[in-house]
Write an enzyme that holds these catalytic residues in place. Structure first.
Site, PDB file in Angstrom:
ATOM      1  N   GLY A 126       0.808  -1.219   0.000  1.00 52.52           N
ATOM      2  CA  GLY A 126       0.000   0.000   0.000  1.00 52.52           C
ATOM      3  C   GLY A 126       0.836   1.262   0.000  1.00 52.52           C
ATOM      4  O   GLY A 126       0.329   2.358  -0.234  1.00 52.52           O
ATOM      5  N   ARG A 127       2.111   1.095   0.304  1.00 52.20           N
ATOM      6  CA  ARG A 127       2.984   2.279   0.321  1.00 52.20           C
ATOM      7  C   ARG A 127       4.415   1.881  -0.028  1.00 52.20           C
ATOM      8  O   ARG A 127       5.382   2.472   0.443  1.00 52.20           O
ATOM      9  CB  ARG A 127       2.942   2.939   1.686  1.00 52.20           C
ATOM     10  CG  ARG A 127       3.236   1.957   2.805  1.00 52.20           C
ATOM     11  CD  ARG A 127       3.555   2.689   4.025  1.00 52.20           C
ATOM     12  NE  ARG A 127       3.659   1.788   5.154  1.00 52.20           N
ATOM     13  CZ  ARG A 127       4.050   2.176   6.333  1.00 52.20           C
ATOM     14  NH1 ARG A 127       4.372   3.418   6.526  1.00 52.20           N
ATOM     15  NH2 ARG A 127       4.124   1.329   7.319  1.00 52.20           N
TER      16      ARG A 127
ATOM     17  N   ASP B 121       1.204 -11.880   6.436  1.00 52.15           N
ATOM     18  CA  ASP B 121       1.826 -11.048   5.398  1.00 52.15           C
ATOM     19  C   ASP B 121       3.179 -10.527   5.856  1.00 52.15           C
ATOM     20  O   ASP B 121       3.933  -9.972   5.055  1.00 52.15           O
ATOM     21  CB  ASP B 121       0.908  -9.874   5.018  1.00 52.15           C
ATOM     22  CG  ASP B 121       0.419  -9.106   6.236  1.00 52.15           C
ATOM     23  OD1 ASP B 121      -0.196  -9.732   7.103  1.00 52.15           O
ATOM     24  OD2 ASP B 121       0.679  -7.893   6.325  1.00 52.15           O
TER      25      ASP B 121
ATOM     26  N   LYS C 296       9.854   2.080   0.803  1.00 52.97           N
ATOM     27  CA  LYS C 296       8.686   2.030   1.695  1.00 52.97           C
ATOM     28  C   LYS C 296       8.329   3.465   2.066  1.00 52.97           C
ATOM     29  O   LYS C 296       9.191   4.204   2.555  1.00 52.97           O
ATOM     30  CB  LYS C 296       9.075   1.226   2.943  1.00 52.97           C
ATOM     31  CG  LYS C 296       7.957   0.964   3.913  1.00 52.97           C
ATOM     32  CD  LYS C 296       8.401  -0.122   4.894  1.00 52.97           C
ATOM     33  CE  LYS C 296       7.430  -0.316   6.009  1.00 52.97           C
ATOM     34  NZ  LYS C 296       7.871  -1.358   6.945  1.00 52.97           N
TER      35      LYS C 296
END
Ligand code: AMP
Ligand code: MG
Length: 487
Positions: free
Chosen positions: A92-93, A252, A113
């Site tokens: 997501g980033r 994850d 990141k």
């Protein structure tokens, strides 16, 4: 300095996997990048030469404003069980720049990141704060120095932009180096995509990339499961050895390579308490120190489930085989834990009472709130700070028993100390030290503490003249230490 002189050699194989496993997307450029820290030692290790690249240029490169030639930036899709609940996730980033191949043919992922939103951002901003990124840098590099398998940190660059969390934070991007970013959650994701071939392709890719020697095994999927179990057992044993608490052991955040990944609300235990939890979001102690092996097993069961279709065409038979392999976890873990603890105490050979001797020490530490790391330093006569707790009668009685046991099998105390030296760090990133370092860096732009700590932490098993500063525990009345996901 030209790109060629730096030595980048990108060969991006992950980007060739099916589209549904990734998204080709560029980092979002940032306002005014500024280098905070760059890891020249690591860059050399992976065959990159930045010695003649100034900080301005480093900032441009590691903010994503000026991508190196040969990169093919992607975000990876994955899923995961977060605190036991299945969710579809993804980077997501984060942006993977690609795989850099070193002169000796080592393939490493180069990943940003905090580099901007992606289709997997789920309404979040795709950004990261300076404190949390420096924290990942500091802890991951410390883990590496402790000899524990981990992703590494190459750079932290400030973005010149603010990120909004509970308060406003300075924005930053971390460059992470990993042997890959394939997670248990990547397999969980591939399993639920519509195309069944995705799982097969990810599986073949993983074997080719990490474990090519099992390619021609009778059942490569069963072999992969066995290898990942072993890697994870070794990893968790190392965490337990140094008192490391990951804090968010979601599926994850568990790699197939066996590297520690995703340093969020992690911390090192000081006072020994098996129930220690630091993360503010871990309300039920799911990821407490003592629970890490059980959670690793739980996560590996999720991995095993993803592999079932590859283990056998007959899913029932696949399940049976996977369960049988998984059943070996507990025994293997227990055996490895005992071996590890025996090394921490310099015990040679086997004695029926070894486990009790170890448990007695842990019970004493717990009851007396002894510092985990410093107790072993005391036993090695390597504790530079005084603490009257080690004059406690019960401890002295235990110590006598330990010395008697250590002397078995023709062993000497000097030899025990020699064994213990490699198992017991004299230094760990203590919470109060980490907090001060991060505060100085964030609030005062002062990196002296960070640089000093990283330097002494390079060899955490060796003593040096001013070690007391790093071995002392907080003198003030201890408040409960809490780490925030504060990303
Ligand atoms: P983590 O807790 O770092 O393992 O992240 C869990 C998931 O949340 C991953 O899919 C991350 O990519 C995502 N995530 C965390 N922080 C952000 C953010 N600021 N913006 C977008 N996605 C995020
Ligand atoms: Mg994560």
């Amino acid at each position: 300095m030209s790109e060629k002189q730096i030595g980048w050699k990108f060969d991006n194989t992950y980007a060739k996997l099916p589209d549904s496993l990734l998204t080709k997307i560029k980092p979002t450029p940032v306002k005014s990048p500024e280098t905070v820290i760059f890891n020249h030692d690591l860059s050399k290790e992976i065959g990159l030469d930045f010695s003649n690249v100034d900080n301005k240029e480093i900032a441009l490169i590691f903010s994503g404003n000026k991508l190196p030639l040969g990169t093919e930036t992607i975000s990876q899709a994955y899923a995961g069980h977060q605190f036991g609940h299945f969710t579809v996730l993804g980077d997501g980033r984060a942006h993977l720049l690609g795989e850099h191949v070193t002169q000796n043919e080592r393939r490493v992922d180069i990943q940003f990141k905090g580099s901007g939103p992606t289709p997997y951002s789920r309404n979040a901003d795709g950004r990261a704060g300076l404190g949390p990124m420096l924290r990942e840098y500091l802890i991951s590099e410390s883990m590496n120095s402790l000899g524990i398998s981990t992703t590494r940190s190459l750079a932290v660059v400030k973005t010149g932009e603010e990120v909004t969390r509970e308060t406003k934070l300075k924005g930053a991007i971390l460059t992470r180096i990993a042997s890959s970013h394939i997670r248990v959650g990547t397999f969980q994701y591939a399993l639920i995509t519509k195309d069944r071939n995705n799982l097969n392709k990810l599986f073949n890719y993983t074997i080719q990339r990490h474990y090519p020697h099992i390619k021609n095994a009778k059942s490569p999927a069963t072999e992969l499961l066995k290898i990942v179990i072993e890697k994870q057992i070794n990893l968790i044993i190392d965490w337990m050895r140094v008192g490391f608490i990951h804090g968010v052991m979601n599926t994850d955040n568990m790699t197939i390579s066996g590297e520690t990944i995703d340093y969020g609300p992690c911390a090192f235990m000081d006072t020994y308490d098996p129930k220690t939890v630091f993360s503010s979001i871990d309300l039920h102690g799911r990821y407490a120190y003592y629970n890490q092996p059980a959670i690793a097993k739980w996560n590996l069961e999720r991995f095993a489930e993803s592999l079932i279709p590859l283990i056998n065409k007959d899913e029932n038979l696949g399940l049976e085989i996977a369960s049988e392999v998984m059943n070996s976890f507990t025994e293997k873990y227990k055996r490895s834990w005992l071996e590890m603890m025996k090394k921490k105490l310099g015990l040679i050979g086997n004695d029926l009472n070894d486990q009790n001797l170890i448990l007695d020490l842990l019970t004493w530490m717990h009851k007396n709130k002894a510092d985990y790391t410093n107790t072993f330093c005391n036993l090695m006569n390597k504790l530079s700070v005084k603490n009257k707790i080690f004059n406690d009668q019960d401890f002295l009685i235990w110590k006598k028993k330990w010395e008697k046991r250590a002397a078995l099998n023709g062993n000497t105390l000097a030899n025990s100390h020699e064994i213990m030296k490699n198992a017991n760090p004299l230094l760990i990133p203590r919470n109060h030290i980490v907090e001060k370092i991060l505060r100085d860096a964030e609030e005062k732009n002062n990196l002296d503490g960070l640089n000093e700590f990283l330097k002494v932490m390079k060899d955490p098993y060796k003593t040096f003249p001013k070690i007391e500063k790093f071995q002392s525990t907080p003198h003030t009345k201890k408040e409960t230490y809490v780490t925030y996901c504060g990303t």
